[in-house]
Design a protein around this motif. Structure first.
Motif, PDB file in Angstrom:
ATOM      1  N   TRP A  28       0.793  -1.230   0.000  1.00 62.73           N
ATOM      2  CA  TRP A  28       0.000   0.000   0.000  1.00 62.73           C
ATOM      3  C   TRP A  28       0.830   1.287   0.000  1.00 62.73           C
ATOM      4  CZ3 TRP A  28       0.433   3.026   4.403  1.00 62.73           C
ATOM      5  CH2 TRP A  28       0.897   2.388   5.566  1.00 62.73           C
ATOM      6  N   VAL A  29       2.109   1.211   0.300  1.00 65.43           N
ATOM      7  CA  VAL A  29       2.936   2.416   0.292  1.00 65.43           C
ATOM      8  C   VAL A  29       3.496   2.623  -1.114  1.00 65.43           C
ATOM      9  CG1 VAL A  29       5.011   3.515   1.200  1.00 65.43           C
ATOM     10  CG2 VAL A  29       3.492   2.251   2.733  1.00 65.43           C
ATOM     11  N   VAL A  30       3.172   3.748  -1.701  1.00 60.93           N
ATOM     12  CA  VAL A  30       3.607   4.069  -3.057  1.00 60.93           C
ATOM     13  C   VAL A  30       5.125   4.201  -3.094  1.00 60.93           C
ATOM     14  CG1 VAL A  30       3.510   5.805  -4.888  1.00 60.93           C
ATOM     15  CG2 VAL A  30       1.433   5.199  -3.627  1.00 60.93           C
ATOM     16  N   GLY A  31       5.723   3.483  -4.030  1.00 63.39           N
ATOM     17  CA  GLY A  31       7.158   3.548  -4.215  1.00 63.39           C
ATOM     18  C   GLY A  31       7.930   2.469  -3.498  1.00 63.39           C
ATOM     19  N   ALA A  32       7.355   1.890  -2.447  1.00 64.28           N
ATOM     20  CA  ALA A  32       8.064   0.862  -1.682  1.00 64.28           C
ATOM     21  C   ALA A  32       7.859  -0.507  -2.319  1.00 64.28           C
ATOM     22  CB  ALA A  32       7.556   0.831  -0.242  1.00 64.28           C
ATOM     23  N   SER A  33       8.897  -1.327  -2.213  1.00 62.67           N
ATOM     24  CA  SER A  33       8.767  -2.719  -2.645  1.00 62.67           C
ATOM     25  C   SER A  33       9.614  -3.576  -1.720  1.00 62.67           C
ATOM     26  CB  SER A  33       9.212  -2.885  -4.101  1.00 62.67           C
ATOM     27  OG  SER A  33      10.587  -2.618  -4.221  1.00 62.67           O
ATOM     28  N   ALA A  34       9.303  -4.842  -1.655  1.00 66.06           N
ATOM     29  CA  ALA A  34      10.096  -5.827  -0.910  1.00 66.06           C
ATOM     30  C   ALA A  34      10.330  -5.433   0.542  1.00 66.06           C
ATOM     31  CB  ALA A  34      11.417  -6.069  -1.629  1.00 66.06           C
ATOM     32  N   SER A  35       9.272  -5.086   1.275  1.00 67.45           N
ATOM     33  CA  SER A  35       9.435  -4.709   2.681  1.00 67.45           C
ATOM     34  C   SER A  35       9.652  -5.943   3.551  1.00 67.45           C
ATOM     35  CB  SER A  35       8.212  -3.931   3.169  1.00 67.45           C
ATOM     36  OG  SER A  35       7.062  -4.725   3.134  1.00 67.45           O
ATOM     37  N   GLU A  36      10.455  -5.745   4.607  1.00 74.77           N
ATOM     38  CA  GLU A  36      10.663  -6.825   5.566  1.00 74.77           C
ATOM     39  C   GLU A  36      11.012  -6.226   6.921  1.00 74.77           C
ATOM     40  OE1 GLU A  36      14.010  -9.344   4.736  1.00 74.77           O
ATOM     41  OE2 GLU A  36      15.231  -7.663   4.100  1.00 74.77           O
ATOM     42  N   PRO A  37      10.512  -6.848   7.993  1.00 75.54           N
ATOM     43  CA  PRO A  37      10.858  -6.371   9.335  1.00 75.54           C
ATOM     44  C   PRO A  37      12.359  -6.543   9.591  1.00 75.54           C
ATOM     45  CG  PRO A  37       9.008  -7.915   9.396  1.00 75.54           C
ATOM     46  CD  PRO A  37       9.567  -7.948   8.019  1.00 75.54           C
ATOM     47  N   VAL A  38      12.979  -5.542  10.220  1.00 77.42           N
ATOM     48  CA  VAL A  38      14.403  -5.637  10.548  1.00 77.42           C
ATOM     49  C   VAL A  38      14.685  -5.487  12.040  1.00 77.42           C
ATOM     50  CG1 VAL A  38      15.310  -4.992   8.280  1.00 77.42           C
ATOM     51  CG2 VAL A  38      14.792  -3.208   9.943  1.00 77.42           C
ATOM     52  N   ARG A  39      13.780  -4.858  12.772  1.00 73.79           N
ATOM     53  CA  ARG A  39      13.941  -4.716  14.218  1.00 73.79           C
ATOM     54  C   ARG A  39      12.581  -4.710  14.877  1.00 73.79           C
ATOM     55  NH1 ARG A  39      17.008  -0.680  12.602  1.00 73.79           N
ATOM     56  NH2 ARG A  39      15.634   0.941  13.353  1.00 73.79           N
ATOM     57  N   GLY A  40      12.510  -5.328  16.039  1.00 70.99           N
ATOM     58  CA  GLY A  40      11.311  -5.258  16.862  1.00 70.99           C
ATOM     59  C   GLY A  40      10.123  -5.985  16.262  1.00 70.99           C
ATOM     60  N   GLN A  41       9.007  -5.830  16.949  1.00 74.07           N
ATOM     61  CA  GLN A  41       7.747  -6.455  16.541  1.00 74.07           C
ATOM     62  C   GLN A  41       6.815  -5.375  16.010  1.00 74.07           C
ATOM     63  OE1 GLN A  41       7.165  -9.810  16.705  1.00 74.07           O
ATOM     64  NE2 GLN A  41       5.233  -9.426  15.660  1.00 74.07           N
ATOM     65  N   TRP A  42       6.658  -5.325  14.683  1.00 70.18           N
ATOM     66  CA  TRP A  42       5.804  -4.316  14.040  1.00 70.18           C
ATOM     67  C   TRP A  42       4.383  -4.476  14.535  1.00 70.18           C
ATOM     68  CZ3 TRP A  42       7.359  -0.404  10.936  1.00 70.18           C
ATOM     69  CH2 TRP A  42       6.367   0.302  10.257  1.00 70.18           C
ATOM     70  N   PRO A  43       3.666  -3.443  14.913  1.00 70.79           N
ATOM     71  CA  PRO A  43       3.964  -2.017  14.869  1.00 70.79           C
ATOM     72  C   PRO A  43       4.330  -1.416  16.237  1.00 70.79           C
ATOM     73  CG  PRO A  43       1.611  -2.280  15.012  1.00 70.79           C
ATOM     74  CD  PRO A  43       2.225  -3.672  15.091  1.00 70.79           C
ATOM     75  N   GLU A  44       5.037  -2.146  17.076  1.00 72.00           N
ATOM     76  CA  GLU A  44       5.443  -1.591  18.364  1.00 72.00           C
ATOM     77  C   GLU A  44       6.444  -0.445  18.163  1.00 72.00           C
ATOM     78  OE1 GLU A  44       6.984  -4.831  20.666  1.00 72.00           O
ATOM     79  OE2 GLU A  44       5.030  -5.816  20.787  1.00 72.00           O
ATOM     80  N   VAL A  45       6.442   0.500  19.101  1.00 73.62           N
ATOM     81  CA  VAL A  45       7.350   1.640  19.031  1.00 73.62           C
ATOM     82  C   VAL A  45       8.793   1.141  18.955  1.00 73.62           C
ATOM     83  CG1 VAL A  45       8.209   3.670  20.267  1.00 73.62           C
ATOM     84  CG2 VAL A  45       5.759   3.203  20.191  1.00 73.62           C
ATOM     85  N   GLY A  46       9.536   1.676  18.001  1.00 76.76           N
ATOM     86  CA  GLY A  46      10.922   1.294  17.784  1.00 76.76           C
ATOM     87  C   GLY A  46      11.106   0.209  16.734  1.00 76.76           C
ATOM     88  N   ALA A  47      10.042  -0.495  16.374  1.00 78.69           N
ATOM     89  CA  ALA A  47      10.143  -1.523  15.333  1.00 78.69           C
ATOM     90  C   ALA A  47      10.439  -0.851  14.003  1.00 78.69           C
ATOM     91  CB  ALA A  47       8.847  -2.331  15.241  1.00 78.69           C
ATOM     92  N   ALA A  48      11.138  -1.579  13.132  1.00 77.20           N
ATOM     93  CA  ALA A  48      11.523  -0.991  11.849  1.00 77.20           C
ATOM     94  C   ALA A  48      11.336  -1.977  10.713  1.00 77.20           C
ATOM     95  CB  ALA A  48      12.982  -0.534  11.899  1.00 77.20           C
ATOM     96  N   LEU A  49      11.020  -1.420   9.559  1.00 79.81           N
ATOM     97  CA  LEU A  49      10.925  -2.175   8.313  1.00 79.81           C
ATOM     98  C   LEU A  49      11.968  -1.638   7.353  1.00 79.81           C
ATOM     99  CD1 LEU A  49       7.086  -2.039   7.553  1.00 79.81           C
ATOM    100  CD2 LEU A  49       8.360  -3.980   8.474  1.00 79.81           C
ATOM    101  N   ALA A  50      12.585  -2.530   6.625  1.00 78.96           N
ATOM    102  CA  ALA A  50      13.460  -2.127   5.524  1.00 78.96           C
ATOM    103  C   ALA A  50      12.679  -2.360   4.240  1.00 78.96           C
ATOM    104  CB  ALA A  50      14.737  -2.954   5.525  1.00 78.96           C
ATOM    105  N   TYR A  51      12.866  -1.499   3.282  1.00 76.79           N
ATOM    106  CA  TYR A  51      12.202  -1.659   1.996  1.00 76.79           C
ATOM    107  C   TYR A  51      13.061  -1.028   0.925  1.00 76.79           C
ATOM    108  CZ  TYR A  51      10.777   3.093   3.037  1.00 76.79           C
ATOM    109  OH  TYR A  51      10.786   4.421   3.361  1.00 76.79           O
ATOM    110  N   GLU A  52      12.701  -1.321  -0.275  1.00 75.17           N
ATOM    111  CA  GLU A  52      13.458  -0.832  -1.416  1.00 75.17           C
ATOM    112  C   GLU A  52      12.563   0.068  -2.254  1.00 75.17           C
ATOM    113  OE1 GLU A  52      16.411  -3.487  -3.703  1.00 75.17           O
ATOM    114  OE2 GLU A  52      14.514  -3.622  -4.789  1.00 75.17           O
ATOM    115  N   ILE A  53      13.150   1.130  -2.760  1.00 75.91           N
ATOM    116  CA  ILE A  53      12.460   1.993  -3.718  1.00 75.91           C
ATOM    117  C   ILE A  53      13.185   1.824  -5.041  1.00 75.91           C
ATOM    118  CG2 ILE A  53      11.944   4.364  -4.371  1.00 75.91           C
ATOM    119  CD1 ILE A  53      11.583   4.997  -1.453  1.00 75.91           C
TER     120      ILE A  53
END
Length: 170
Positions: A28-53
């Protein structure tokens, strides 16, 4: 600040289920592809996703971090965009009858994006938000159908529609 809203005709619970699934971010995010969690448990504060544009042959790695989460109501993200800096993206969910009003508010925080922010950039963000909210709507509609076991599309009953597509009818 770029603020845009959209009435998504599913329950707020369904919209939250999509937002809370970090593996669906690129859907659903325009421009993003191949997202994956990299830290924490999404969507808890501090959690992070890596993605490619992807911009033609260019591929830029980025990260989005959860800065605020009110389960079922609000998700605030800090999106890192390389040399452009960072932006705050706040998504608010409001019950609207049986549906969900989604409000997105975005503005630059740091870097070149903040220094170059002007009315033209604001207009581009508005276009991006329109597309992003349309994509979120589509993903949420599919999620709702999956939750309720309803057909992919609602069609008027009739032999031509059912024979041409093979879809079941409600």
């Amino acid at each position: 600040m770029a603020v845009r809203h959209r009435l998504i005709k599913v329950s707020p619970r369904t919209v939250w289920a999509v937002l809370a699934d970090g593996s669906r971010y690129a859907e659903w995010v325009v421009g993003a592809s191949a997202s994956e969690p990299v830290r924490g448990q999404w969507p808890e504060v501090g959690a992070a996703l890596a993605y490619e544009i992807r911009l033609g042959p260019l591929r830029l790695g980025n990260e989005t971090v959860v800065r605020r989460c009110e389960e079922g109501e609000a998700l605030e993200l800090e999106a890192r965009a390389g040399v452009l800096g960072t932006a705050r993206i706040a998504l608010e969910l409001r019950p609207w009858g049986e549906h969900c009003l989604v409000i997105v508010d975005e503005h630059p925080l740091q870097g070149a994006g903040g220094m170059l922010h002007n009315a033209g950039v604001e207009a581009l963000i508005q276009v991006r938000h329109r597309a992003m909210l349309a994509r979120l709507d589509k993903v949420c509609q599919a999620q709702s159908r999956a939750e309720h076991g309803t057909p992919r599309e609602e069609r008027a009953p009739g032999p031509a529609a059912s024979h041409a597509t093979g879809d079941a009818h409600a």
